[in-house]
Scaffold this motif. Structure first.
Motif, PDB file in Angstrom:
ATOM      1  N   LYS A 236       0.834  -1.206   0.000  1.00  0.00           N
ATOM      2  CA  LYS A 236       0.000   0.000   0.000  1.00  0.00           C
ATOM      3  C   LYS A 236       0.871   1.259   0.000  1.00  0.00           C
ATOM      4  CE  LYS A 236      -0.996   0.056   5.009  1.00  0.00           C
ATOM      5  NZ  LYS A 236       0.397  -0.029   5.345  1.00  0.00           N
ATOM      6  N   ASN A 237       2.062   1.162   0.580  1.00  0.00           N
ATOM      7  CA  ASN A 237       2.973   2.309   0.561  1.00  0.00           C
ATOM      8  C   ASN A 237       3.469   2.600  -0.846  1.00  0.00           C
ATOM      9  OD1 ASN A 237       2.610   2.319   3.275  1.00  0.00           O
ATOM     10  ND2 ASN A 237       4.680   1.668   3.816  1.00  0.00           N
TER      11      ASN A 237
ATOM     12  N   ALA B 159       0.692   4.166  -2.667  1.00  0.00           N
ATOM     13  CA  ALA B 159       0.507   5.569  -2.280  1.00  0.00           C
ATOM     14  C   ALA B 159       1.499   6.462  -3.031  1.00  0.00           C
ATOM     15  CB  ALA B 159       0.683   5.738  -0.770  1.00  0.00           C
TER      16      ALA B 159
ATOM     17  N   LYS C 127       0.608   9.192  -5.918  1.00  0.00           N
ATOM     18  CA  LYS C 127       1.069  10.581  -5.771  1.00  0.00           C
ATOM     19  C   LYS C 127       1.633  11.060  -7.100  1.00  0.00           C
ATOM     20  CE  LYS C 127       5.129  11.162  -4.874  1.00  0.00           C
ATOM     21  NZ  LYS C 127       6.490  11.614  -4.938  1.00  0.00           N
TER      22      LYS C 127
ATOM     23  N   GLU D  28      12.249  15.623  -3.948  1.00  0.00           N
ATOM     24  CA  GLU D  28      11.681  15.183  -2.668  1.00  0.00           C
ATOM     25  C   GLU D  28      12.692  15.294  -1.535  1.00  0.00           C
ATOM     26  OE1 GLU D  28       8.577  12.957  -1.879  1.00  0.00           O
ATOM     27  OE2 GLU D  28       8.312  11.974  -3.817  1.00  0.00           O
TER      28      GLU D  28
ATOM     29  N   THR E 148      10.034  16.270   1.523  1.00  0.00           N
ATOM     30  CA  THR E 148       8.801  15.484   1.538  1.00  0.00           C
ATOM     31  C   THR E 148       9.140  14.007   1.697  1.00  0.00           C
ATOM     32  OG1 THR E 148       8.880  15.619  -0.873  1.00  0.00           O
ATOM     33  CG2 THR E 148       7.332  17.053   0.245  1.00  0.00           C
ATOM     34  N   LEU E 149      10.320  13.643   1.192  1.00  0.00           N
ATOM     35  CA  LEU E 149      10.755  12.259   1.314  1.00  0.00           C
ATOM     36  C   LEU E 149      10.874  11.867   2.794  1.00  0.00           C
ATOM     37  CD1 LEU E 149      11.609   9.815  -0.219  1.00  0.00           C
ATOM     38  CD2 LEU E 149      13.918  10.684  -0.335  1.00  0.00           C
ATOM     39  N   LYS E 150      11.401  12.821   3.580  1.00  0.00           N
ATOM     40  CA  LYS E 150      11.575  12.594   5.005  1.00  0.00           C
ATOM     41  C   LYS E 150      10.227  12.298   5.675  1.00  0.00           C
ATOM     42  CE  LYS E 150      13.585  15.204   8.730  1.00  0.00           C
ATOM     43  NZ  LYS E 150      14.196  16.501   9.008  1.00  0.00           N
ATOM     44  N   VAL E 151       9.204  13.030   5.260  1.00  0.00           N
ATOM     45  CA  VAL E 151       7.888  12.807   5.851  1.00  0.00           C
ATOM     46  C   VAL E 151       7.381  11.414   5.492  1.00  0.00           C
ATOM     47  CG1 VAL E 151       5.540  13.689   6.042  1.00  0.00           C
ATOM     48  CG2 VAL E 151       7.422  15.275   5.686  1.00  0.00           C
ATOM     49  N   LEU E 152       7.609  11.004   4.258  1.00  0.00           N
ATOM     50  CA  LEU E 152       7.196   9.657   3.862  1.00  0.00           C
ATOM     51  C   LEU E 152       7.924   8.610   4.700  1.00  0.00           C
ATOM     52  CD1 LEU E 152       7.110   9.909  -0.046  1.00  0.00           C
ATOM     53  CD2 LEU E 152       5.167   9.757   1.508  1.00  0.00           C
TER      54      LEU E 152
ATOM     55  N   MET F 289       9.162   9.003   7.635  1.00  0.00           N
ATOM     56  CA  MET F 289       8.647   9.057   9.004  1.00  0.00           C
ATOM     57  C   MET F 289       7.292   8.365   9.102  1.00  0.00           C
ATOM     58  SD  MET F 289      10.784  10.444  11.026  1.00  0.00           S
ATOM     59  CE  MET F 289       9.768  10.719  12.475  1.00  0.00           C
ATOM     60  N   SER F 290       6.613   8.230   7.968  1.00  0.00           N
ATOM     61  CA  SER F 290       5.319   7.549   7.963  1.00  0.00           C
ATOM     62  C   SER F 290       5.491   6.083   7.594  1.00  0.00           C
ATOM     63  CB  SER F 290       4.376   8.213   6.963  1.00  0.00           C
ATOM     64  OG  SER F 290       4.388   9.600   7.122  1.00  0.00           O
ATOM     65  N   ASN F 291       6.669   5.561   7.868  1.00  0.00           N
ATOM     66  CA  ASN F 291       6.942   4.133   7.702  1.00  0.00           C
ATOM     67  C   ASN F 291       7.022   3.650   6.268  1.00  0.00           C
ATOM     68  OD1 ASN F 291       6.825   3.834  10.526  1.00  0.00           O
ATOM     69  ND2 ASN F 291       4.604   3.733  10.408  1.00  0.00           N
ATOM     70  N   VAL F 292       7.180   4.569   5.313  1.00  0.00           N
ATOM     71  CA  VAL F 292       7.431   4.111   3.947  1.00  0.00           C
ATOM     72  C   VAL F 292       8.901   3.720   3.875  1.00  0.00           C
ATOM     73  CG1 VAL F 292       7.484   4.764   1.517  1.00  0.00           C
ATOM     74  CG2 VAL F 292       5.680   5.630   2.998  1.00  0.00           C
TER      75      VAL F 292
ATOM     76  N   ARG G  28      -3.674   6.765   2.155  1.00  0.00           N
ATOM     77  CA  ARG G  28      -3.385   5.468   1.528  1.00  0.00           C
ATOM     78  C   ARG G  28      -2.382   4.687   2.360  1.00  0.00           C
ATOM     79  NH1 ARG G  28      -3.764   8.279  -3.644  1.00  0.00           N
ATOM     80  NH2 ARG G  28      -5.748   7.615  -4.549  1.00  0.00           N
TER      81      ARG G  28
ATOM     82  N   TYR H  59      -1.843   4.873   5.521  1.00  0.00           N
ATOM     83  CA  TYR H  59      -2.407   4.419   6.796  1.00  0.00           C
ATOM     84  C   TYR H  59      -3.716   3.656   6.634  1.00  0.00           C
ATOM     85  CZ  TYR H  59       1.089   7.356   9.013  1.00  0.00           C
ATOM     86  OH  TYR H  59       2.273   7.893   9.419  1.00  0.00           O
TER      87      TYR H  59
END
Ligand SMILES: Nc1ncnc2c1ncn2[C@@H]1O[C@H](COP(=O)(O)OP(=O)(O)OP(=O)(O)O)[C@@H](O)[C@H]1O
Ligand SMILES: [Mg+2]
Lengths: 230, 283
Positions: free
Chosen positions: A2-3, A6, A10, A73, A78-82, A84-87, B103, B105
């Motif tokens: 799912k990552n 996502a 995007k 990114e 923005t890459l860092k945020v991804l 941090m969201s476990n991507v 997506r 989460y």
């Protein structure tokens, strides 16, 4: 999964908003339609522009897109945020990579239609192009990983891309360039594409392509291990 | 009350430069905690360590009992973070920005719209993020941090550089998260913000915590700074220390019929900070 999805989506959402990327996907496929229809010179090899531009497309578009997307990114964090969201980095690269692959494959189909490839020819052409897209993507991703900003990425991308996309063309006119360029995948792609319908793909070409793959993988893995995506 | 964020003896250097030195903190559930300090004090560095973005040289940090260096995916999901340098996708709309994370989460389109509504960006859901005002961008980042309904929020200077109205909007959002029982760790360099929002604050100066407690407590500790402000009939103001000697002076002023009004002034955090550190806070 799912990552990856996502990240892929995007990119899909950005398709018409990111002009730098969009133009890479469109330029050569559009150029080939125009040139094939507009330019008629006696004794010109059949579908000359298809052969010429498809190689340039494969050397340029995937490489530029990957390096530009990744470096942007990194620059904009923005890459860092991804992350941090476990991507995971692999998921990210797969997401961006599959998007670029898909868009470039659409371009490949334009070349195939204009070049009137059918049956086995079509299969060989798409296979050769796909191999080229993946190799160029790896090279572009590598540049993206090493660049802190889009500007630095571009300054590396341009010369590298010139080598890959222009050498095959230059080697049409110069034998020693042709010899030197033989070790580069895009030169082999060019020869394979030019041989479609007349000569079968040589074992040598396949070997060189595989060596290129192996080299790209090793260098990429090393770069990735050293730098990660942060 | 359970401890949500705990730090013990955290230290961090960049090369020769010591940025944090034996930092200890305990932040309880449902608390808004403010880390205050001038620019370069090490606030962002501490948040990065607490959230596992950066490794400390020494000491330990725990988020909800889990070592911050080894947070699992699920534990991360329970933490919402906004940092100054966290980017947004400027070419995408607000909704598309959040959809990426929805997506990731496994959330729905409705969750995206709810998140936007919560920060008052419903109207702007189709607006390109790059075209938003600074305050709206800040709210979009907050929406992203709030989206997974985390228990703990880390907000690095959530309202810095905003006009008072936008800053107030953000304050309101932070307070409403507290009302939902969330724990908030924020950094700021404005005292007024800390006094308004925080249950407890720590003053960070040159990598050390120099004061720790509730804003009122800290001010009381520096009560010797209490002053008397006297408005005179002739329009002049005089400010004198609030002590025994003042009584004589005030009495004589009243006798002479010169006084208009008399006020006591408590020290605010700003003055306290300046007194402790010898530095001005605002950067
Ligand atoms: N990656 C890094 N490498 C070297 N030095 C760093 C790094 N990150 C921060 N620093 C230094 O550490 C010190 C503290 O930085 P930090 O960003 O934590 O301060 P801050 O309190 O957040 O400041 P501000 O209020 O300006 O955001 C600064 O002197 C900064 O230059
Ligand atoms: Mg900071």
């Amino acid at each position: 999964m799912k990552n990856t999805w996502a990240v892929f989506m995007k990119q899909v959402n950005e398709t018409f908003k990111n002009k730098t990327i969009l133009i890479q996907f469109l330029m050569f496929p559009m150029l080939v339609i125009v040139m094939e229809n507009a330019v008629q010179i006696d004794n010109m090899p059949e579908h000359f522009f298809v052969k010429l531009f498809s190689v340039m497309f494969v050397g340029m578009a995937p490489l530029t897109c990957m390096s530009s997307i990744i470096s942007e990114e990194r620059e904009k964090n923005t890459l860092k945020v991804l992350m941090m969201s476990n991507v995971r980095p692999v998921e990210y690269l797969l997401g961006v990579g599959s998007y670029v692959f898909l868009m470039c494959t659409a371009g490949t189909l334009v070349f195939a239609v204009v070049g009137e490839y059918r049956g086995k020819e079509l299969a060989v052409f798409t296979a050769v192009m796909s191999a080229g897209i993946v190799l160029s993507e790896l090279t572009g991703a590598m540049i993206g990983i090493f660049s802190r900003s889009q500007m630095t990425a571009a300054s590396v991308t341009v010369p590298v891309m010139m080598v890959f996309s222009f050498l095959p063309m230059l080697s049409m006119f110069n034998e020693s360039i042709k010899k030197a360029a033989a070790i580069i995948y895009s030169q082999q792609l060019s020869e394979m594409i030019n041989g479609i319908g007349t000569t079968d793909i040589s074992a040598k070409s396949v070997v060189i392509l595989l060596v290129n793959f192996a080299a790209a993988d090793v260098v990429f893995a090393a770069a990735y291990k050293r730098k990660g995506l942060e | 009350m359970s401890i949500m964020i705990k730090a013990e003896g955290i230290s961090k250097s960049f090369g020769e430069k010591r940025v944090l030195e034996s930092i200890g903190l305990e932040i309880g559930s449902g608390e808004i905690f403010g880390l205050l300090g001038p620019s370069g004090a090490g606030k962002t560095t501490l948040i990065k360590i607490l959230t596992g973005q950066l490794l400390q040289d020494g000491g330990s940090a725990e988020i909800n009992g889990n070592d911050s260096r080894r947070l699992t995916g699920d534990e991360r999901r329970r933490i919402g973070i906004t940092m100054d340098d966290f980017g947004i996708y400027e070419r995408l709309s607000c909704a598309d920005n959040l959809k990426i994370f929805a997506r990731i989460y496994g959330m729905t389109q409705k969750d995206v719209l709810d998140a936007l509504e919560k920060v008052g960006l419903s109207e702007a859901q189709k607006t390109t993020a790059g075209k938003l005002s600074k305050g709206m961008k800040g709210r979009l980042k907050l929406a992203r941090a709030f989206m997974t309904a985390p228990d703990i929020l880390f907000l690095d200077e959530p309202a810095s550089g905003l006009d008072p109205v936008s800053a107030n909007e953000i304050h309101r959002l932070i307070l409403s998260e507290k009302a939902r029982g969330k724990t908030v760790f924020l950094t700021t360099h404005t005292m007024a913000e800390a006094e308004k929002l925080c249950d407890n604050i720590a003053l960070l100066c040159d990598g050390r915590i120099v004061e720790y407690g509730s804003p009122a407590e800290i001010c009381r500790r520096y009560d010797h700074q209490r002053m008397l402000k006297i408005n005179l009939r002739d329009g002049r103001d005089i400010v004198i220390p609030h002590n025994k000697e003042a009584a004589v002076k005030v009495a004589s002023l009243i006798e002479e019929g010169k006084t208009e009004t008399i006020h006591t002034t408590e020290p605010d955090l700003e003055t306290v900070f300046t007194e402790i550190t010898g530095k001005e806070l605002s950067a």
